[in-house]
Structures are given as structure tokens and as C-alpha cells.
Design a protein around this motif. Sequence first.
Motif, PDB file in Angstrom:
ATOM      1  N   ILE A  45     -28.583  75.825 126.290  1.00 15.38           N
ATOM      2  CA  ILE A  45     -28.980  77.133 125.759  1.00 15.38           C
ATOM      3  C   ILE A  45     -28.233  78.202 126.541  1.00 15.38           C
ATOM      4  O   ILE A  45     -28.357  78.287 127.767  1.00 15.38           O
ATOM      5  CB  ILE A  45     -30.500  77.342 125.866  1.00 15.38           C
ATOM      6  N   ILE A  46     -27.453  79.001 125.840  1.00 18.02           N
ATOM      7  CA  ILE A  46     -26.700  80.095 126.451  1.00 18.02           C
ATOM      8  C   ILE A  46     -27.255  81.410 125.937  1.00 18.02           C
ATOM      9  O   ILE A  46     -27.506  81.568 124.738  1.00 18.02           O
ATOM     10  CB  ILE A  46     -25.197  79.996 126.135  1.00 18.02           C
ATOM     11  N   CYS A  47     -27.453  82.357 126.845  1.00 16.51           N
ATOM     12  CA  CYS A  47     -27.815  83.711 126.448  1.00 16.51           C
ATOM     13  C   CYS A  47     -26.557  84.566 126.450  1.00 16.51           C
ATOM     14  O   CYS A  47     -25.863  84.670 127.464  1.00 16.51           O
ATOM     15  CB  CYS A  47     -28.852  84.306 127.399  1.00 16.51           C
ATOM     16  N   LEU A  48     -26.270  85.154 125.309  1.00 15.83           N
ATOM     17  CA  LEU A  48     -25.126  86.047 125.143  1.00 15.83           C
ATOM     18  C   LEU A  48     -25.672  87.467 125.247  1.00 15.83           C
ATOM     19  O   LEU A  48     -26.464  87.895 124.414  1.00 15.83           O
ATOM     20  CB  LEU A  48     -24.492  85.787 123.782  1.00 15.83           C
ATOM     21  N   VAL A  49     -25.249  88.181 126.281  1.00 18.23           N
ATOM     22  CA  VAL A  49     -25.871  89.463 126.589  1.00 18.23           C
ATOM     23  C   VAL A  49     -24.795  90.534 126.735  1.00 18.23           C
ATOM     24  O   VAL A  49     -23.633  90.236 127.046  1.00 18.23           O
ATOM     25  CB  VAL A  49     -26.725  89.350 127.881  1.00 18.23           C
ATOM     26  N   GLY A  50     -25.182  91.769 126.505  1.00 19.41           N
ATOM     27  CA  GLY A  50     -24.255  92.881 126.658  1.00 19.41           C
ATOM     28  C   GLY A  50     -24.782  94.104 125.942  1.00 19.41           C
ATOM     29  O   GLY A  50     -25.768  94.049 125.196  1.00 19.41           O
ATOM     30  N   GLN A  51     -24.112  95.222 126.172  1.00 21.60           N
ATOM     31  CA  GLN A  51     -24.525  96.464 125.548  1.00 21.60           C
ATOM     32  C   GLN A  51     -24.244  96.433 124.048  1.00 21.60           C
ATOM     33  O   GLN A  51     -23.453  95.634 123.557  1.00 21.60           O
ATOM     34  CB  GLN A  51     -23.795  97.636 126.202  1.00 21.60           C
ATOM     35  N   SER A  52     -24.888  97.338 123.309  1.00 22.61           N
ATOM     36  CA  SER A  52     -24.664  97.435 121.875  1.00 22.61           C
ATOM     37  C   SER A  52     -23.184  97.695 121.599  1.00 22.61           C
ATOM     38  O   SER A  52     -22.551  98.507 122.267  1.00 22.61           O
ATOM     39  CB  SER A  52     -25.497  98.566 121.273  1.00 22.61           C
ATOM     40  N   GLY A  53     -22.642  96.971 120.620  1.00 24.85           N
ATOM     41  CA  GLY A  53     -21.258  97.163 120.248  1.00 24.85           C
ATOM     42  C   GLY A  53     -20.251  96.389 121.061  1.00 24.85           C
ATOM     43  O   GLY A  53     -19.039  96.546 120.865  1.00 24.85           O
ATOM     44  N   CYS A  54     -20.723  95.491 121.943  1.00 23.36           N
ATOM     45  CA  CYS A  54     -19.792  94.754 122.803  1.00 23.36           C
ATOM     46  C   CYS A  54     -19.206  93.524 122.113  1.00 23.36           C
ATOM     47  O   CYS A  54     -18.285  92.895 122.640  1.00 23.36           O
ATOM     48  CB  CYS A  54     -20.472  94.348 124.108  1.00 23.36           C
ATOM     49  N   GLY A  55     -19.736  93.138 120.948  1.00 24.00           N
ATOM     50  CA  GLY A  55     -19.178  92.004 120.212  1.00 24.00           C
ATOM     51  C   GLY A  55     -20.083  90.794 120.096  1.00 24.00           C
ATOM     52  O   GLY A  55     -19.683  89.771 119.527  1.00 24.00           O
ATOM     53  N   LYS A  56     -21.318  90.878 120.594  1.00 23.21           N
ATOM     54  CA  LYS A  56     -22.219  89.721 120.585  1.00 23.21           C
ATOM     55  C   LYS A  56     -22.475  89.217 119.168  1.00 23.21           C
ATOM     56  O   LYS A  56     -22.282  88.037 118.860  1.00 23.21           O
ATOM     57  CB  LYS A  56     -23.563  90.085 121.254  1.00 23.21           C
ATOM     58  N   SER A  57     -22.937  90.109 118.303  1.00 24.99           N
ATOM     59  CA  SER A  57     -23.271  89.701 116.942  1.00 24.99           C
ATOM     60  C   SER A  57     -22.024  89.314 116.152  1.00 24.99           C
ATOM     61  O   SER A  57     -22.078  88.414 115.303  1.00 24.99           O
ATOM     62  CB  SER A  57     -24.030  90.821 116.221  1.00 24.99           C
ATOM     63  N   SER A  58     -20.903  89.969 116.444  1.00 28.69           N
ATOM     64  CA  SER A  58     -19.650  89.600 115.766  1.00 28.69           C
ATOM     65  C   SER A  58     -19.271  88.162 116.090  1.00 28.69           C
ATOM     66  O   SER A  58     -18.824  87.407 115.216  1.00 28.69           O
ATOM     67  CB  SER A  58     -18.522  90.546 116.182  1.00 28.69           C
ATOM     68  N   LEU A  59     -19.450  87.771 117.346  1.00 28.81           N
ATOM     69  CA  LEU A  59     -19.138  86.399 117.742  1.00 28.81           C
ATOM     70  C   LEU A  59     -20.076  85.416 117.055  1.00 28.81           C
ATOM     71  O   LEU A  59     -19.645  84.354 116.574  1.00 28.81           O
ATOM     72  CB  LEU A  59     -19.233  86.256 119.262  1.00 28.81           C
ATOM     73  N   LEU A  60     -21.350  85.739 116.962  1.00 31.24           N
ATOM     74  CA  LEU A  60     -22.303  84.864 116.283  1.00 31.24           C
ATOM     75  C   LEU A  60     -21.920  84.677 114.812  1.00 31.24           C
ATOM     76  O   LEU A  60     -22.002  83.571 114.272  1.00 31.24           O
ATOM     77  CB  LEU A  60     -23.716  85.463 116.385  1.00 31.24           C
ATOM     78  N   ARG A  61     -21.484  85.745 114.173  1.00 38.32           N
ATOM     79  CA  ARG A  61     -21.111  85.671 112.766  1.00 38.32           C
ATOM     80  C   ARG A  61     -19.898  84.756 112.557  1.00 38.32           C
ATOM     81  O   ARG A  61     -19.823  84.025 111.572  1.00 38.32           O
ATOM     82  CB  ARG A  61     -20.819  87.070 112.231  1.00 38.32           C
ATOM     83  N   LEU A  62     -18.952  84.779 113.492  1.00 42.14           N
ATOM     84  CA  LEU A  62     -17.787  83.899 113.382  1.00 42.14           C
ATOM     85  C   LEU A  62     -18.187  82.442 113.554  1.00 42.14           C
ATOM     86  O   LEU A  62     -17.687  81.563 112.844  1.00 42.14           O
ATOM     87  CB  LEU A  62     -16.737  84.271 114.428  1.00 42.14           C
ATOM     88  N   ILE A  63     -19.077  82.163 114.506  1.00 38.77           N
ATOM     89  CA  ILE A  63     -19.521  80.786 114.729  1.00 38.77           C
ATOM     90  C   ILE A  63     -20.305  80.276 113.521  1.00 38.77           C
ATOM     91  O   ILE A  63     -20.137  79.128 113.095  1.00 38.77           O
ATOM     92  CB  ILE A  63     -20.370  80.692 116.013  1.00 38.77           C
ATOM     93  N   ALA A  64     -21.130  81.157 112.944  1.00 37.52           N
ATOM     94  CA  ALA A  64     -21.950  80.766 111.792  1.00 37.52           C
ATOM     95  C   ALA A  64     -21.120  80.591 110.530  1.00 37.52           C
ATOM     96  O   ALA A  64     -21.528  79.887 109.604  1.00 37.52           O
ATOM     97  CB  ALA A  64     -23.039  81.799 111.553  1.00 37.52           C
ATOM     98  N   GLY A  65     -19.963  81.244 110.454  1.00 39.03           N
ATOM     99  CA  GLY A  65     -19.150  81.179 109.253  1.00 39.03           C
ATOM    100  C   GLY A  65     -19.408  82.322 108.297  1.00 39.03           C
ATOM    101  O   GLY A  65     -18.905  82.330 107.175  1.00 39.03           O
ATOM    102  N   VAL A  66     -20.170  83.322 108.748  1.00 36.35           N
ATOM    103  CA  VAL A  66     -20.393  84.513 107.933  1.00 36.35           C
ATOM    104  C   VAL A  66     -19.125  85.358 107.886  1.00 36.35           C
ATOM    105  O   VAL A  66     -18.900  86.123 106.946  1.00 36.35           O
ATOM    106  CB  VAL A  66     -21.578  85.332 108.492  1.00 36.35           C
ATOM    107  N   ASP A  67     -18.287  85.206 108.899  1.00 36.17           N
ATOM    108  CA  ASP A  67     -17.022  85.925 108.985  1.00 36.17           C
ATOM    109  C   ASP A  67     -15.974  84.962 109.544  1.00 36.17           C
ATOM    110  O   ASP A  67     -16.317  83.897 110.086  1.00 36.17           O
ATOM    111  CB  ASP A  67     -17.185  87.151 109.891  1.00 36.17           C
ATOM    112  N   ALA A  68     -14.709  85.339 109.426  1.00 36.11           N
ATOM    113  CA  ALA A  68     -13.617  84.480 109.898  1.00 36.11           C
ATOM    114  C   ALA A  68     -12.809  85.201 110.971  1.00 36.11           C
ATOM    115  O   ALA A  68     -12.613  86.423 110.886  1.00 36.11           O
ATOM    116  CB  ALA A  68     -12.704  84.082 108.742  1.00 36.11           C
ATOM    117  N   PRO A  69     -12.319  84.490 111.978  1.00 36.71           N
ATOM    118  CA  PRO A  69     -11.537  85.130 113.042  1.00 36.71           C
ATOM    119  C   PRO A  69     -10.131  85.497 112.569  1.00 36.71           C
ATOM    120  O   PRO A  69      -9.570  84.850 111.675  1.00 36.71           O
ATOM    121  CB  PRO A  69     -11.495  84.063 114.134  1.00 36.71           C
ATOM    122  N   ASP A  70      -9.566  86.528 113.184  1.00 37.16           N
ATOM    123  CA  ASP A  70      -8.168  86.884 112.936  1.00 37.16           C
ATOM    124  C   ASP A  70      -7.226  85.975 113.715  1.00 37.16           C
ATOM    125  O   ASP A  70      -6.085  85.744 113.312  1.00 37.16           O
ATOM    126  CB  ASP A  70      -7.906  88.337 113.348  1.00 37.16           C
TER     127      ASP A  70
END
Length: 358
Positions: A45-70
Amino acid sequence: MPEANPPAMELSEAPPMLAVRGVSRRFGGRQALDAVSLTLAPGEIICLVGQSGCGKSSLLRLIAGVDAPDAGSIVLNGAEIAGPGVFVEPEDRHIGFMFQDYALFPHLTVADNIGFGLRRLPKAEARRRTAEVMARIGVAGMAGRYPHTLSGGEQQRVALARALAPQPVLLLMDEPFSNLDRGLSDRVRAETLAILRDLGTAAIIVTHDPEEALAAGDRVALMQDGRVAQTGTGRDIHDRPCSLYVAEFFRPCNRLAGQARGGQVATPLGAFPTTLADGQGAVVCIRRHALQVAAPGAGAAAQVTGSVFLGDVEELALRVAGVSEPLVMRVMGHAPARPGDTLSVAVSPDGAMVFPAI
């Protein structure tokens, strides 16, 4: 005294079940993720932490497949699921996603919400697994109820059950406890972690709360401006931060400016060892609890200019000659002085961290 060090190495001997390798993502002119790399061991279990806008949710979306990496790639259990010319659809990744607002379907009962992701299974098998996970999570008694009749904690448990019902190899959780009040959040978080560890389910939990990150994860990954600033166990990342940003994210610090000379940085509170080159600007970071009352003459003279009572602890604002900003000292119980008094203060052993000046 601890000083800036490299991010903690990821020590798992077994191949990681998840490997994020140099992933980048840009939205218009904004770089949301910049060459992010991260691994996750089976059952970790990893906790991904940081201030708002640092990229946490963007990274989750790429792992989930909701978005694709450049750029970069994502590998799950040895198979690439995202990368140059490769994109596995979300429903084929066997990854569960639990949203911050739970996203329960208001027109479906608890049982139907939990069974929603099991539509590919034969109906009897879907009903069996739904009943099994409801019993395991403790929501079987709510089977016929609708989301609007549930409390926040009950909705969280139903959302967890729905995410776990398809038996994902990895569970992604985006701020799963932020909608609960503090006491309930602590209890539900403990229950959730116990369930994940009992099932052996690997998880990435996104949070903005430093204390939650330190308490909940086997490891912590702190993000800053689209990059991973440091990873390590909660204790490692708290006690041995690699930068001033990391140090101050987890606990407020008193800053003392100085310059490296002869392996030390001289300040009004004493000299602190450093490996910085002579003449290099430095910042000495002293956490509030590391300031201590010293015997008269054994420390720096400090005038108490204010106090804040916080229950178990009290914080004193101190004015020290040669220090431009007031210092804050945190003491257990009642403070030994009141505003207007003068104290002698010193820094506890290993209580200072030296970083290059920003």
C-alpha cells in the motif's frame, strides 16, 4: 544531524507488480506529470501525497486507463498496459478505482451498486460474489437500501465493496476518506487498511493530508510539480527528507539562513554540521519540537511574544536576536513561560537539517 539525502531506494527483491516508468502527461501548456517513475510490490500500500495540482490524480488516471501518457510506459504484472503504441482499455486492466465522491449510482440499491462491475459473470456467480464481498466489508444489512439513505461512512464502505467485488489486482483510491469527519475518517481508514491487508490487495491511496500519508502507507511517495520528490517509508521520509520542500511538507520548520564554512553553518542558535561546499548558502531547518528550553546561559536568549494552546501541546512564538522571523517552539502540556518572559533555548540533538539555500 540528518542532512539532504537521495530518495529512498525501492528495495523489493521480487519483480514489482506495478512499474510506472518515466511517465509524462501535458494538458495544453501545463506539464501535469514529468518523467514520473514509481513501483509497487505485490500487496503493498503506497500513499501518494502532495499539494493540490501536483499530479496525484493525473497519475492515478493514467494507471487506471482513464487517460493515456504522452511518454513513458506502465507495466502491470509483467505486461505493458500503456506505452508507445500500447493501450489496454480500463475494463481489461483488472484495476479497481474508488472515487473521492464514491460515485454510487443513486437509482441502484447497495447490492446492485456492488454487483455493477460483475455484469460479465453468470448471474449466479455475480450474486454469490456480491453477497460474499458485502459480508466481508460489513454492509450485508444494507443490501436493499439506496445511497441517499446511507451515512458518509456507510457510503464509503459500499464504494469499497464495489471496487473490490471484481477482485482487482490493484486498487486505486482517490482521497477516499476526505469526505468524512476526522474521528470517523480515522476509524474507517483503519478498517479499510485492515481489509486490504487481509485480502493482500495492493493499493495506491491519494491524499493531501501529510499525517494520513505517514500513518496509512507501507511507503509514501511525495509529489511536487508533476514529479516524485521522494519515496520511502513514512519514518524515512519524515526523518530523512531529501529537500527543504519535503521536510516542510510533513512538519512545519523554523528556518535559519546561513553559509557553509569549514563543514558547519553558523546561526544564532549554534553551529550545525554540513557537507555543503564552503561559501554555499544554506538553510537550517529546525522542527518546532526540536527547540528546547535550556539552562540559563546554555542556549540562545529568546523572548516569548505569543502562545497558542492546542490541548496536549502548546506553541510559543519566540524572538531571538539575529533571527529575522519569529521562531515557534512546541512543548508538551503547558508551556514553561508566558508572553513577555525570556527563555534560554537550544536545539535538541539531531534536531536540525541543513539544505542548500533555495
